[in-house]
Design an enzyme around this catalytic site. Structure first.
Site, PDB file in Angstrom:
ATOM      1  N   LYS A 276       0.817  -1.219   0.000  1.00 23.76           N
ATOM      2  CA  LYS A 276       0.000   0.000   0.000  1.00 23.76           C
ATOM      3  C   LYS A 276       0.849   1.268   0.000  1.00 23.76           C
ATOM      4  O   LYS A 276       0.599   2.188  -0.753  1.00 23.76           O
ATOM      5  CB  LYS A 276      -0.833   0.032   1.292  1.00 23.76           C
ATOM      6  CG  LYS A 276      -2.302  -0.040   1.080  1.00 23.76           C
ATOM      7  CD  LYS A 276      -3.105  -0.005   2.388  1.00 23.76           C
ATOM      8  CE  LYS A 276      -2.414  -0.540   3.591  1.00 23.76           C
ATOM      9  NZ  LYS A 276      -2.297   0.357   4.723  1.00 23.76           N
TER      10      LYS A 276
ATOM     11  N   ARG B 238      -9.836   2.312   9.269  1.00 20.84           N
ATOM     12  CA  ARG B 238      -9.476   0.905   9.478  1.00 20.84           C
ATOM     13  C   ARG B 238     -10.570   0.145  10.208  1.00 20.84           C
ATOM     14  O   ARG B 238     -10.417  -1.045  10.446  1.00 20.84           O
ATOM     15  CB  ARG B 238      -8.206   0.847  10.304  1.00 20.84           C
ATOM     16  CG  ARG B 238      -6.965   0.398   9.510  1.00 20.84           C
ATOM     17  CD  ARG B 238      -5.821   0.451  10.485  1.00 20.84           C
ATOM     18  NE  ARG B 238      -4.649  -0.267  10.165  1.00 20.84           N
ATOM     19  CZ  ARG B 238      -3.559   0.248   9.623  1.00 20.84           C
ATOM     20  NH1 ARG B 238      -3.548   1.488   9.207  1.00 20.84           N
ATOM     21  NH2 ARG B 238      -2.481  -0.481   9.481  1.00 20.84           N
TER      22      ARG B 238
ATOM     23  N   ARG C 243      10.704  -7.277   5.080  1.00 25.59           N
ATOM     24  CA  ARG C 243      10.752  -5.839   5.340  1.00 25.59           C
ATOM     25  C   ARG C 243      11.211  -5.566   6.773  1.00 25.59           C
ATOM     26  O   ARG C 243      11.978  -4.641   7.018  1.00 25.59           O
ATOM     27  CB  ARG C 243       9.359  -5.237   5.109  1.00 25.59           C
ATOM     28  CG  ARG C 243       9.337  -3.730   5.129  1.00 25.59           C
ATOM     29  CD  ARG C 243       8.021  -3.205   4.602  1.00 25.59           C
ATOM     30  NE  ARG C 243       7.028  -3.120   5.647  1.00 25.59           N
ATOM     31  CZ  ARG C 243       5.756  -2.748   5.431  1.00 25.59           C
ATOM     32  NH1 ARG C 243       5.345  -2.478   4.215  1.00 25.59           N
ATOM     33  NH2 ARG C 243       4.909  -2.670   6.421  1.00 25.59           N
TER      34      ARG C 243
ATOM     35  N   ARG D  61      11.153  -1.238  12.130  1.00 24.66           N
ATOM     36  CA  ARG D  61       9.859  -0.980  12.770  1.00 24.66           C
ATOM     37  C   ARG D  61       9.642  -1.962  13.913  1.00 24.66           C
ATOM     38  O   ARG D  61       9.919  -3.151  13.791  1.00 24.66           O
ATOM     39  CB  ARG D  61       8.725  -1.116  11.744  1.00 24.66           C
ATOM     40  CG  ARG D  61       8.518   0.147  10.957  1.00 24.66           C
ATOM     41  CD  ARG D  61       7.455  -0.004   9.906  1.00 24.66           C
ATOM     42  NE  ARG D  61       6.171  -0.451  10.414  1.00 24.66           N
ATOM     43  CZ  ARG D  61       5.039  -0.336   9.729  1.00 24.66           C
ATOM     44  NH1 ARG D  61       5.044   0.244   8.543  1.00 24.66           N
ATOM     45  NH2 ARG D  61       3.915  -0.777  10.226  1.00 24.66           N
TER      46      ARG D  61
ATOM     47  N   ARG E  96      -1.339  -8.413  13.400  1.00 21.64           N
ATOM     48  CA  ARG E  96      -1.828  -7.338  12.523  1.00 21.64           C
ATOM     49  C   ARG E  96      -2.707  -7.911  11.408  1.00 21.64           C
ATOM     50  O   ARG E  96      -3.700  -7.308  11.013  1.00 21.64           O
ATOM     51  CB  ARG E  96      -0.652  -6.543  11.951  1.00 21.64           C
ATOM     52  CG  ARG E  96      -0.020  -5.624  13.012  1.00 21.64           C
ATOM     53  CD  ARG E  96       1.316  -5.043  12.565  1.00 21.64           C
ATOM     54  NE  ARG E  96       1.237  -4.288  11.349  1.00 21.64           N
ATOM     55  CZ  ARG E  96       2.245  -4.138  10.478  1.00 21.64           C
ATOM     56  NH1 ARG E  96       3.421  -4.708  10.722  1.00 21.64           N
ATOM     57  NH2 ARG E  96       2.088  -3.427   9.395  1.00 21.64           N
TER      58      ARG E  96
END
Ligand code: AMP
Length: 189
Positions: free
Chosen positions: A13, A88, A127, A133, A144
């Protein structure tokens, strides 16, 4: 043009959102980026949100709605924007409707990027090795994904019913996916 970008964690995204914003000259408003900035600046919202983000949970709706109401009321939103990561939940979508009415804006299209779950988890693990992160370890990623399925995916029906939804396959070359999104947005938005 005002767009919403929907998609599970890891679907690409953020990458596609940036390409699209460059193409149309619109603002990229990523709630994840805004919250991470608040955290790095140790603001009140940042300190509050960190507890949820680190667990891979959603930050409460009222916090997001207040934050986005303030953001969308700024003058720089006049030329269009892409909302990336917001809304969301159905509650946030309803709250967004009220905000849009108040500021006299409308959403032109909702783009949903999709991919299968294993592909997404593999991408996120890769990632996580480089992103730094705090929410990209395997358990948090799974959490998630579950939260996306439970709380965010109902938005697909919500926006389909009001004829705003555009569905795009998020697996493939970045440039091909971007071409597909642009072609579809030009047709419908
Ligand atoms: P993202 O960068 O969009 O994956 O967002 C990272 C994290 O920020 C999410 O896992 C949530 O904890 C939080 N977050 C971002 N946007 C929202 C939202 N609209 N509602 C609740 N929490 C959010």
């Amino acid at each position: 043009m005002n767009l919403i970008f929907l998609g599970p964690p890891g679907v690409g995204k953020g990458t596609q959102a940036k390409l699209l914003c460059d193409k149309y000259g619109i603002l990229h408003l990523s709630t994840g980026d805004i919250l991470r900035l608040e955290i790095s600046e140790k603001t009140e919202i940042g300190n509050f949100a960190k507890k949820f983000i680190d667990k891979g949970e959603l930050v409460p709706d009222d916090t997001l709605l207040k934050m986005m109401k303030d953001r969308l009321c700024l003058d720089d939103t006049q030329n269009g924007y892409l909302l990336d990561g917001f809304p969301r939940t159905i509650e946030q979508a309803k709250g967004l409707n009220l905000i849009m009415k108040k500021i006299n804006h409308k959403i032109d299209s909702v783009i949903s990027l999709f991919a299968n779950e294993d592909e997404l988890v593999n991408r996120l693990i890769k990632r996580g090795l480089t992103s730094g992160r705090s929410d990209e370890s395997i358990n948090i990623i799974r959490n998630r994904q579950q939260i996306y399925l439970k709380q965010t995916s109902p938005l697909l029906n919500y926006y389909e019913e009001i004829d705003l939804l555009i569905k795009i396959n998020g697996v493939g070359e970045i440039s091909d996916i971007n071409d597909e999104i642009v072609k579809t947005v030009d047709q419908y938005a």
